[in-house]
Scaffold this motif. Structure first.
Motif, short mmCIF file in Angstrom:
data_model
loop_
_atom_site.label_atom_id
_atom_site.label_comp_id
_atom_site.label_asym_id
_atom_site.label_seq_id
_atom_site.Cartn_x
_atom_site.Cartn_y
_atom_site.Cartn_z
N ASP A 149 0.83 -1.19 0.00
CA ASP A 149 0.00 0.00 0.00
C ASP A 149 0.87 1.25 0.00
O ASP A 149 1.94 1.29 0.63
CB ASP A 149 -0.90 0.02 1.24
CG ASP A 149 -2.01 -1.03 1.17
OD1 ASP A 149 -2.28 -1.52 0.06
OD2 ASP A 149 -2.59 -1.34 2.23
N GLY A 150 0.41 2.28 -0.70
CA GLY A 150 1.12 3.55 -0.72
C GLY A 150 2.30 3.59 -1.66
O GLY A 150 3.10 4.52 -1.61
N ARG A 151 2.40 2.60 -2.53
CA ARG A 151 3.53 2.59 -3.47
C ARG A 151 3.43 3.76 -4.43
O ARG A 151 2.35 4.06 -4.96
CB ARG A 151 3.56 1.27 -4.23
CG ARG A 151 4.94 0.89 -4.76
CD ARG A 151 4.88 -0.47 -5.40
NE ARG A 151 6.22 -1.05 -5.55
CZ ARG A 151 6.66 -1.63 -6.65
NH1 ARG A 151 5.89 -1.72 -7.72
NH2 ARG A 151 7.88 -2.14 -6.71
N LYS A 152 4.55 4.41 -4.70
CA LYS A 152 4.57 5.57 -5.59
C LYS A 152 4.95 5.13 -7.01
O LYS A 152 5.34 4.00 -7.25
CB LYS A 152 5.56 6.60 -5.06
CG LYS A 152 5.22 7.05 -3.63
CD LYS A 152 3.80 7.57 -3.50
CE LYS A 152 3.39 7.82 -2.07
NZ LYS A 152 4.15 8.89 -1.43
N ALA A 153 4.81 6.08 -7.96
CA ALA A 153 4.94 5.72 -9.37
C ALA A 153 6.01 6.55 -10.07
O ALA A 153 6.29 7.69 -9.70
CB ALA A 153 3.60 5.91 -10.09
N ILE A 154 6.59 5.96 -11.11
CA ILE A 154 7.60 6.59 -11.95
C ILE A 154 7.14 6.52 -13.41
O ILE A 154 6.80 5.44 -13.90
CB ILE A 154 8.96 5.88 -11.81
CG1 ILE A 154 9.50 6.01 -10.38
CG2 ILE A 154 9.97 6.43 -12.83
CD1 ILE A 154 9.90 7.40 -9.98
N GLY A 155 7.18 7.65 -14.10
CA GLY A 155 6.80 7.69 -15.50
C GLY A 155 7.92 7.23 -16.41
O GLY A 155 9.10 7.43 -16.12
N VAL A 201 3.68 10.66 -5.95
CA VAL A 201 2.29 10.21 -5.97
C VAL A 201 2.19 8.78 -6.50
O VAL A 201 3.14 8.23 -7.04
CB VAL A 201 1.44 11.15 -6.86
CG1 VAL A 201 1.40 12.56 -6.27
CG2 VAL A 201 1.97 11.19 -8.29
N ASP A 202 0.99 8.21 -6.35
CA ASP A 202 0.78 6.85 -6.83
C ASP A 202 0.48 6.85 -8.32
O ASP A 202 0.41 7.91 -8.97
CB ASP A 202 -0.32 6.14 -6.03
CG ASP A 202 -1.70 6.78 -6.18
OD1 ASP A 202 -1.95 7.49 -7.19
OD2 ASP A 202 -2.54 6.58 -5.29
N ALA A 203 0.32 5.66 -8.87
CA ALA A 203 0.16 5.53 -10.32
C ALA A 203 -1.09 6.23 -10.84
O ALA A 203 -1.07 6.86 -11.90
CB ALA A 203 0.13 4.04 -10.70
N HIS A 204 -2.18 6.14 -10.10
CA HIS A 204 -3.43 6.79 -10.53
C HIS A 204 -3.25 8.30 -10.58
O HIS A 204 -3.65 8.96 -11.56
CB HIS A 204 -4.57 6.41 -9.59
CG HIS A 204 -5.87 7.08 -9.91
ND1 HIS A 204 -6.67 6.69 -10.97
CD2 HIS A 204 -6.50 8.15 -9.32
CE1 HIS A 204 -7.74 7.47 -11.02
NE2 HIS A 204 -7.66 8.36 -10.04
N GLU A 205 -2.66 8.87 -9.56
CA GLU A 205 -2.45 10.32 -9.52
C GLU A 205 -1.46 10.76 -10.59
O GLU A 205 -1.64 11.81 -11.23
CB GLU A 205 -1.94 10.74 -8.14
CG GLU A 205 -2.97 10.59 -7.03
CD GLU A 205 -2.37 10.87 -5.67
OE1 GLU A 205 -2.69 11.93 -5.10
OE2 GLU A 205 -1.56 10.04 -5.20
N LEU A 206 -0.41 9.98 -10.79
CA LEU A 206 0.58 10.34 -11.81
C LEU A 206 -0.05 10.33 -13.19
O LEU A 206 0.20 11.23 -14.00
CB LEU A 206 1.77 9.39 -11.76
CG LEU A 206 2.89 9.69 -12.76
CD1 LEU A 206 3.46 11.09 -12.55
CD2 LEU A 206 4.01 8.66 -12.66
N ARG A 207 -0.88 9.34 -13.48
CA ARG A 207 -1.54 9.29 -14.78
C ARG A 207 -2.40 10.53 -15.00
O ARG A 207 -2.40 11.12 -16.08
CB ARG A 207 -2.39 8.02 -14.87
CG ARG A 207 -3.29 7.92 -16.10
CD ARG A 207 -2.51 8.04 -17.40
NE ARG A 207 -1.57 6.95 -17.55
CZ ARG A 207 -0.63 6.91 -18.47
NH1 ARG A 207 -0.48 7.94 -19.32
NH2 ARG A 207 0.19 5.89 -18.55
#
Length: 236
Positions: A149-155, A201-207
């Motif tokens: 939970d709470g994993r962040k995202a990289i583009g 931010v997480d993947a949803h927010e980054l997208r």
């Protein structure tokens, strides 16, 4: 069966380069780290050395590595070895930020991403934009195992789909969810002047941030440049 992971070479031994070296070493990758000069100037932390990371010259790192991460100030990109990186996956983690870099020739066109400029210097490399939009501090503190939970995202942006997929695996191994942005030119959506730049931010927010590029400072500059070129512009 023990998985043999590719050697990761990091060009740049500043704080960012050391953080990326730590992430790679923790994930089980063999790591070589190069400063811009003599390899004896690379002072790696004991925990990174203990996991097998080793200092090298830029030429040695480029030669030995199977995947190379560019963690240099972008103004030094022309010092990157070209021949040893031909055919190799090269992760461009650099940024052009005029407030700190000054006005650099070749990087001021709002219709061209900084990675496209770097590719002109490394035309035979398989260039991928990634790891550029999160701070060194957040990269170091936010890495989490897959599914946590709470994993962040990289583009990630790339023209070479196979290289993109390899880098997505690396990003996942480092402790982050990979988010595919698009082609290499679309890496502009991760540059300074966009919402993803500096975001943690997480993947949803980054997208959502990536999709909101037209409303960003960088996106508005690009739109104005396209409008100024008139109807003959490709608008891509």
């Amino acid at each position: 069966m023990i998985e043999v992971r590719p050697v990761i070479g990091i060009l740049g031994a500043g704080r960012f380069g050391v953080v990326v070296a730590r992430l790679a070493a923790r994930a089980g990758y063999p790591v070589v780290v190069a400063a811009s000069g003599d390899s004896t100037r690379v002072a790696l932390p004991s925990d990174v050395l203990a996991r097998g990371a080793r200092p090298a010259t830029a030429a040695e790192a480029a030669e030995r590595a199977e995947i190379v991460i560019l963690a240099l100030p972008i103004g030094k990109h022309r010092a990157i070895p070209v021949a040893p990186l031909a055919g190799k996956i090269v992760i461009d983690a650099m940024n052009y930020w005029w407030e700190s870099d000054g006005l650099l020739a070749g990087f001021t066109d709002p219709l061209v991403s900084s990675s496209e400029v770097v590719r002109e210097h490394l035309p035979a490399s398989r260039l991928v934009k990634a790891l550029n939009h999160m701070s060194a501090k957040d990269l170091e503190q936010e890495a989490r195992p897959s599914g946590r939970d709470g994993r962040k995202a990289i583009g990630i942006a790339a023209d070479d789909e196979d290289a993109r997929d390899v880098v997505a695996r690396v990003v996942d191994d480092f402790g982050f969810d990979p988010v595919i942005v698009g082609r290499l030119a679309d890496g502009v959506r991760l540059e300074p002047g966009t919402e993803p730049f500096g975001a943690d931010v997480d993947a949803h927010e980054l997208r959502a941030m990536i999709d909101g590029f037209p409303n960003s400072q960088r996106g508005r500059r690009r739109a104005a440049a396209l409008a100024a070129r008139g109807p003959l512009s490709d608008g891509g």
